[in-house]
Structure formats: structure tokens, C-alpha cells
Design a protein around this motif. Structure first.
Motif, PDB file in Angstrom:
ATOM      1  N   GLY A  39       3.795  -5.220   0.223  1.00 40.70           N
ATOM      2  CA  GLY A  39       4.997  -6.182   0.278  1.00 40.70           C
ATOM      3  C   GLY A  39       6.140  -5.560   0.890  1.00 40.70           C
ATOM      4  O   GLY A  39       6.709  -6.274   1.475  1.00 40.70           O
ATOM      5  N   LEU A  40       6.282  -4.374   1.367  1.00 37.02           N
ATOM      6  CA  LEU A  40       7.213  -3.804   2.036  1.00 37.02           C
ATOM      7  C   LEU A  40       6.872  -3.544   3.495  1.00 37.02           C
ATOM      8  O   LEU A  40       7.588  -2.943   4.437  1.00 37.02           O
ATOM      9  CB  LEU A  40       7.614  -2.467   1.484  1.00 37.02           C
ATOM     10  CG  LEU A  40       8.336  -2.608   0.054  1.00 37.02           C
ATOM     11  CD1 LEU A  40       8.412  -1.102  -0.329  1.00 37.02           C
ATOM     12  CD2 LEU A  40       9.474  -3.353  -0.144  1.00 37.02           C
ATOM     13  N   ASN A  41       5.519  -4.023   3.844  1.00 39.66           N
ATOM     14  CA  ASN A  41       5.039  -3.832   5.092  1.00 39.66           C
ATOM     15  C   ASN A  41       4.648  -4.961   5.936  1.00 39.66           C
ATOM     16  O   ASN A  41       3.917  -4.924   6.965  1.00 39.66           O
ATOM     17  CB  ASN A  41       3.730  -2.828   5.031  1.00 39.66           C
ATOM     18  CG  ASN A  41       3.373  -2.038   6.255  1.00 39.66           C
ATOM     19  OD1 ASN A  41       4.200  -1.645   7.010  1.00 39.66           O
ATOM     20  ND2 ASN A  41       2.209  -1.518   6.197  1.00 39.66           N
ATOM     21  N   ASN A  42       5.379  -5.988   5.448  1.00 38.74           N
ATOM     22  CA  ASN A  42       4.884  -7.357   6.126  1.00 38.74           C
ATOM     23  C   ASN A  42       5.261  -7.508   7.526  1.00 38.74           C
ATOM     24  O   ASN A  42       4.273  -7.947   8.369  1.00 38.74           O
ATOM     25  CB  ASN A  42       5.944  -8.611   5.431  1.00 38.74           C
ATOM     26  CG  ASN A  42       5.327  -9.814   5.993  1.00 38.74           C
ATOM     27  OD1 ASN A  42       4.224 -10.260   5.517  1.00 38.74           O
ATOM     28  ND2 ASN A  42       6.179 -10.734   6.500  1.00 38.74           N
ATOM     29  N   ALA A  43       6.416  -6.942   8.150  1.00 34.04           N
ATOM     30  CA  ALA A  43       6.643  -7.342   9.765  1.00 34.04           C
ATOM     31  C   ALA A  43       5.549  -6.482  10.573  1.00 34.04           C
ATOM     32  O   ALA A  43       5.075  -7.137  11.365  1.00 34.04           O
ATOM     33  CB  ALA A  43       7.752  -6.451  10.031  1.00 34.04           C
ATOM     34  N   ASN A  44       5.047  -5.357   9.847  1.00 33.99           N
ATOM     35  CA  ASN A  44       4.103  -4.641  10.706  1.00 33.99           C
ATOM     36  C   ASN A  44       2.636  -5.290  10.805  1.00 33.99           C
ATOM     37  O   ASN A  44       2.217  -5.337  11.760  1.00 33.99           O
ATOM     38  CB  ASN A  44       3.782  -3.299  10.230  1.00 33.99           C
ATOM     39  CG  ASN A  44       5.054  -2.329  10.472  1.00 33.99           C
ATOM     40  OD1 ASN A  44       5.889  -2.575  11.221  1.00 33.99           O
ATOM     41  ND2 ASN A  44       5.412  -1.544   9.747  1.00 33.99           N
ATOM     42  N   TYR A 253       8.423   0.127  15.160  1.00 34.75           N
ATOM     43  CA  TYR A 253       7.128   0.116  14.610  1.00 34.75           C
ATOM     44  C   TYR A 253       6.226  -1.336  14.494  1.00 34.75           C
ATOM     45  O   TYR A 253       5.038  -1.078  14.871  1.00 34.75           O
ATOM     46  CB  TYR A 253       7.031   0.551  13.119  1.00 34.75           C
ATOM     47  CG  TYR A 253       7.246   2.156  13.128  1.00 34.75           C
ATOM     48  CD1 TYR A 253       6.376   2.841  13.263  1.00 34.75           C
ATOM     49  CD2 TYR A 253       8.335   2.762  13.157  1.00 34.75           C
ATOM     50  CE1 TYR A 253       6.216   4.356  13.233  1.00 34.75           C
ATOM     51  CE2 TYR A 253       8.501   4.142  13.200  1.00 34.75           C
ATOM     52  CZ  TYR A 253       7.809   4.821  13.126  1.00 34.75           C
ATOM     53  OH  TYR A 253       7.795   6.078  13.348  1.00 34.75           O
ATOM     54  N   PRO A 254       6.884  -2.469  14.473  1.00 37.69           N
ATOM     55  CA  PRO A 254       5.832  -3.580  14.561  1.00 37.69           C
ATOM     56  C   PRO A 254       5.111  -3.384  15.869  1.00 37.69           C
ATOM     57  O   PRO A 254       3.884  -3.988  15.984  1.00 37.69           O
ATOM     58  CB  PRO A 254       7.025  -4.669  14.637  1.00 37.69           C
ATOM     59  CG  PRO A 254       8.068  -4.047  13.803  1.00 37.69           C
ATOM     60  CD  PRO A 254       8.205  -2.836  14.115  1.00 37.69           C
ATOM     61  N   ASN A 255       5.606  -2.884  17.066  1.00 41.78           N
ATOM     62  CA  ASN A 255       5.142  -3.061  18.347  1.00 41.78           C
ATOM     63  C   ASN A 255       3.896  -2.166  18.244  1.00 41.78           C
ATOM     64  O   ASN A 255       2.804  -2.100  18.811  1.00 41.78           O
ATOM     65  CB  ASN A 255       6.091  -2.428  19.484  1.00 41.78           C
ATOM     66  CG  ASN A 255       5.395  -2.709  20.695  1.00 41.78           C
ATOM     67  OD1 ASN A 255       4.992  -3.819  21.423  1.00 41.78           O
ATOM     68  ND2 ASN A 255       5.420  -1.778  21.474  1.00 41.78           N
ATOM     69  N   MET A 256       3.967  -0.918  17.547  1.00 38.75           N
ATOM     70  CA  MET A 256       2.840  -0.038  17.279  1.00 38.75           C
ATOM     71  C   MET A 256       1.637  -0.523  16.705  1.00 38.75           C
ATOM     72  O   MET A 256       0.544  -0.571  17.119  1.00 38.75           O
ATOM     73  CB  MET A 256       3.527   1.156  16.371  1.00 38.75           C
ATOM     74  CG  MET A 256       4.691   1.968  17.102  1.00 38.75           C
ATOM     75  SD  MET A 256       4.147   3.147  18.491  1.00 38.75           S
ATOM     76  CE  MET A 256       3.817   4.419  17.471  1.00 38.75           C
ATOM     77  N   TYR A 257       1.975  -1.485  15.654  1.00 35.28           N
ATOM     78  CA  TYR A 257       1.029  -2.057  15.040  1.00 35.28           C
ATOM     79  C   TYR A 257       0.167  -3.070  16.034  1.00 35.28           C
ATOM     80  O   TYR A 257      -0.886  -3.399  15.905  1.00 35.28           O
ATOM     81  CB  TYR A 257       1.242  -2.782  13.785  1.00 35.28           C
ATOM     82  CG  TYR A 257       1.423  -1.784  12.739  1.00 35.28           C
ATOM     83  CD1 TYR A 257       0.437  -1.670  11.629  1.00 35.28           C
ATOM     84  CD2 TYR A 257       2.661  -0.840  12.672  1.00 35.28           C
ATOM     85  CE1 TYR A 257       0.574  -0.877  10.583  1.00 35.28           C
ATOM     86  CE2 TYR A 257       2.656  -0.026  11.445  1.00 35.28           C
ATOM     87  CZ  TYR A 257       1.838   0.139  10.616  1.00 35.28           C
ATOM     88  OH  TYR A 257       1.738   0.945   9.398  1.00 35.28           O
ATOM     89  N   TYR A 258       1.016  -3.841  16.600  1.00 40.02           N
ATOM     90  CA  TYR A 258       0.594  -4.729  17.701  1.00 40.02           C
ATOM     91  C   TYR A 258      -0.384  -4.121  18.711  1.00 40.02           C
ATOM     92  O   TYR A 258      -1.581  -4.717  19.148  1.00 40.02           O
ATOM     93  CB  TYR A 258       1.700  -5.447  18.314  1.00 40.02           C
ATOM     94  CG  TYR A 258       1.195  -6.322  19.476  1.00 40.02           C
ATOM     95  CD1 TYR A 258       0.878  -7.780  19.439  1.00 40.02           C
ATOM     96  CD2 TYR A 258       1.254  -5.914  20.765  1.00 40.02           C
ATOM     97  CE1 TYR A 258       0.171  -8.423  20.184  1.00 40.02           C
ATOM     98  CE2 TYR A 258       1.038  -6.637  22.087  1.00 40.02           C
ATOM     99  CZ  TYR A 258       0.291  -8.098  21.835  1.00 40.02           C
ATOM    100  OH  TYR A 258       0.070  -8.889  22.586  1.00 40.02           O
ATOM    101  N   ARG A 259      -0.004  -3.137  19.254  1.00 39.64           N
ATOM    102  CA  ARG A 259      -0.770  -1.978  20.124  1.00 39.64           C
ATOM    103  C   ARG A 259      -1.696  -1.461  19.359  1.00 39.64           C
ATOM    104  O   ARG A 259      -3.139  -1.567  20.216  1.00 39.64           O
ATOM    105  CB  ARG A 259       0.325  -1.090  20.881  1.00 39.64           C
ATOM    106  CG  ARG A 259       1.194  -1.556  21.683  1.00 39.64           C
ATOM    107  CD  ARG A 259       0.689  -2.345  22.781  1.00 39.64           C
ATOM    108  NE  ARG A 259      -0.248  -1.448  23.412  1.00 39.64           N
ATOM    109  CZ  ARG A 259      -1.457  -1.941  24.211  1.00 39.64           C
ATOM    110  NH1 ARG A 259      -1.618  -3.448  24.079  1.00 39.64           N
ATOM    111  NH2 ARG A 259      -2.237  -1.273  24.889  1.00 39.64           N
ATOM    112  N   ALA A 260      -1.852  -1.232  18.257  1.00 41.15           N
ATOM    113  CA  ALA A 260      -2.974  -0.774  17.524  1.00 41.15           C
ATOM    114  C   ALA A 260      -4.165  -1.712  17.432  1.00 41.15           C
ATOM    115  O   ALA A 260      -5.307  -1.243  17.369  1.00 41.15           O
ATOM    116  CB  ALA A 260      -2.752  -0.380  16.000  1.00 41.15           C
TER     117      ALA A 260
END
Length: 313
Positions: A39-44, A253-260
């Protein structure tokens, strides 16, 4: 008339049909090892799914996510990684050094992609956030915003190699900024308040908070302590500033997850992590909370205001 050969061929085809149906591949299973509750990680997660979709993957159809969080206790990662290995996930997606090492050390042969890791780990691909070198930058920004500070407490978990590496960078950079630094070594959530209180009694007049598992899971407690003690603090993630912290500087960090997603796509198609380069973070952000600055009687210097990516009121 049907020949005996045709009859046998037809019978074999019919008997093989249920087996073929059983062997039809289902969605790929991504085992996520995370520091935060879902619930705290939604943006990523939103950015991860966006990246996967752009590469032709549909959540629930071509892949599913099995999410596991240590919720502030890094010592839980080995058990969580073992659980996901038993569930036969196709790939691990990890965040942070402890989670990544736990996934790799299951010896399951399951490939590991890191959404963010401080330094390279053998047989792991993904992205490095280079968090160690950012500790000194946060100290520099904090000194520019609150030039009167003299002694900074750096929250550190010496059991975490990445956290300890960040402390060493901070310790080395402090004399050049005419600052003294104190390690606030906290390894368990129940020791957090005691560690912070001890630092305050030792004369710490500012804080640096890295993005360690324990810090993320206990964000509110840290913010409440800083507010109660009226301590300016620099954080590693904007979520702290959005919740009332003074400033943050770190990887977006959202961009890191997008690139992952691109790394996951390659691994799911058969690439070996050891053959894929580790990608460095390319997007950073400085966020300042103007309301908190006013409460602390801090004036934001014009140059720092212009350098910031966002000023929150």
C-alpha cells in the motif's frame, strides 16, 4: 474406409490433446522482494506496470506479481526469498542490497533483477542507485539550507553494506564542510527511538536519513522525532518531504521501476542476468518543504530554490 495407421494417428492426437492443454504456459511469475508494504509502494508499482505494458506485457495475462515485504526488518528477506523460490517464480525483482543478496543466495537458479541496488552484485542485473555517494550531497544541501548546524546524526544500519558505505562517505566529507558527524546505528525498529534520543542528548542538531529498509518502514516515527526536536533533516526520498520532512535529495525511484521493466522483459525472454549490464540511475530530484522550513525558521536561499525540482508548500 479408415486405415489402421490413420486410426492410430488419430487416437494418439486425441490422447495428446489434454497433455498439450496442461502444458500451455501460464503467466510468468515475478517474485517481488520489497522494503515497504504494498500500500505504500503504489507510485513505483504503477511505473513498473506501465513499463511492462509498453513492452507488450499485460498484468494478469502474461505476468503476475507475487509481492513480499520485509516491512522494515531486513532479517526477514532470506525467509521471504526462500518462500518465493518454493513458489517457483520465474524471476526475482528486488529493492536494496539485503533483498538482492537474499534472492541470489537462495541458490535456486532463479534470475534476479534489482529495481535499485547500491553497488553491483554478481549474477544480478537491473539498476544501481549509487546511494552511498549521495549521502555527502545530502549533507551539503542541508548545510546550505541550515548553515548554522554543526553536528549531524546519520541514521545507519551497520548490518546493511549499502548503509555502512553511505556512512563512510558522509564521515569522510564532513571535515571539509566544517561539520562533525555521529553514526546513529540502528538495526532493529524497536531500537530506533532510543538511538535518536541518544543522538539528541549528544548534541546532534541535524539529521541525515538514508533510504534503508528500517528508515522507510518507520518514516512517520522519524518525522515526528525530527519535528519534536526541531531538527532540520535531509532524506533520501520525496515521500519524507511530502509527509513533512525538510528536504530530500535522491534517485527518482518511480523511474527506476519503469526502467526495471526492460530488464525483466529481457530476462523473461531468456537472457541471463550475468550477461546484462547494470544500469545506473539517471534521474535525481531535490525537493524542499517550504512550510517545514518556516516552522524551523529557515530561509530557503535563492540559489537552492532555483536548483530544486519542487518546493512543497
Amino acid at each position: 474406409m479408415t486405415s489402421r495407421r490413420e486410426f492410430i494417428a488419430g487416437a494418439l492426437a486425441l490422447s495428446a490433446a489434454p497433455l498439450a492443454a496442461q502444458e500451455k504456459p501460464g503467466p510468468k511469475r515475478i517474485g517481488m522482494l520489497e522494503t515497504l508494504a504494498i500500500g505504500l509502494n503504489n507510485a513505483n508499482l504503477v511505473e513498473l506496470h506501465r513499463g511492462m505494458k509498453e513492452l507488450g506485457h499485460e498484468e494478469g495475462q502474461s505476468y503476475i506479481v507475487l509481492y513480499r515485504s520485509a516491512e522494515g526488518r531486513a532479517e526477514r528477506f532470506p525467509a521471504l526469498a526462500a518462500e518465493l523460490a518454493r513458489l517457483k517464480v520465474d524471476v526475482f525483482l528486488t529493492r536494496g542490497t539485503p533483498a538482492t543478496l537474499a534472492a541470489r543466495d537462495t541458490e535456486s537458479g532463479i534470475p534476479v533483477v534489482a529495481s535499485a541496488i547500491a553497488e553491483p552484485v554478481d549474477n544480478v542485473t537491473g539498476l544501481t542507485s549509487s546511494v552511498a555517494e549521495l549521502g555527502a550531497k545530502r549533507m551539503e544541501l542541508l548545510k546550505a539550507l541550515a548553515p548554522g548546524i554543526t553536528r549531524i546524526g546519520a541514521l545507519t544500519n551497520s548490518d546493511n553494506p549499502a548503509s555502512l558505505a553511505s556512512w563512510k562517505v558522509i564521515e569522510a566529507a564532513a571535515p571539509g564542510m566544517n561539520l562533525k558527524v555521529e553514526m546513529i546505528d540502528v538495526r532493529k525498529p524497536e531500537a530506533l527511538e532510543q538511538g535518536l534520543e541518544a543522538a539528541a542528548k549528544n548534541g546532534v542538531d541535524a539529521l541525515i536519513i538514508g533510504l534503508e529498509t528500517l528508515a522507510q518502514a518507520n518514516q512517520n516515527q522519524i518525522l515526528e522525532f525530527a519535528a519534536r526536536q526541531r531538527l532540520p533533516a535531509a532524506y533520501a526520498a520525496r515521500s519524507f518531504v511530502e509527509a513533512g520532512g525538510l528536504l530530500s535529495y535522491g534517485v527518482f525511484y518511480p523511474n527506476m521501476y519503469y526502467r526495471a521493466a526492460a530488464h525483466l522483459d529481457k530476462v523473461l525472454k531468456g537472457a541471463k542476468p550475468a550477461d546484462l549490464p547494470l544500469e545506473r540511475a539517471s534521474r535525481f530530484e531535490l525537493v524542499i518543504n517550504r512550510k517545514t522550513a518556516r516552522v524551523l525558521k529557515i530561509t530557503i536561499p535563492p540559489d537552492l530554490f532555483l536548483r530544486s525540482d519542487e518546493v512543497i508548500d
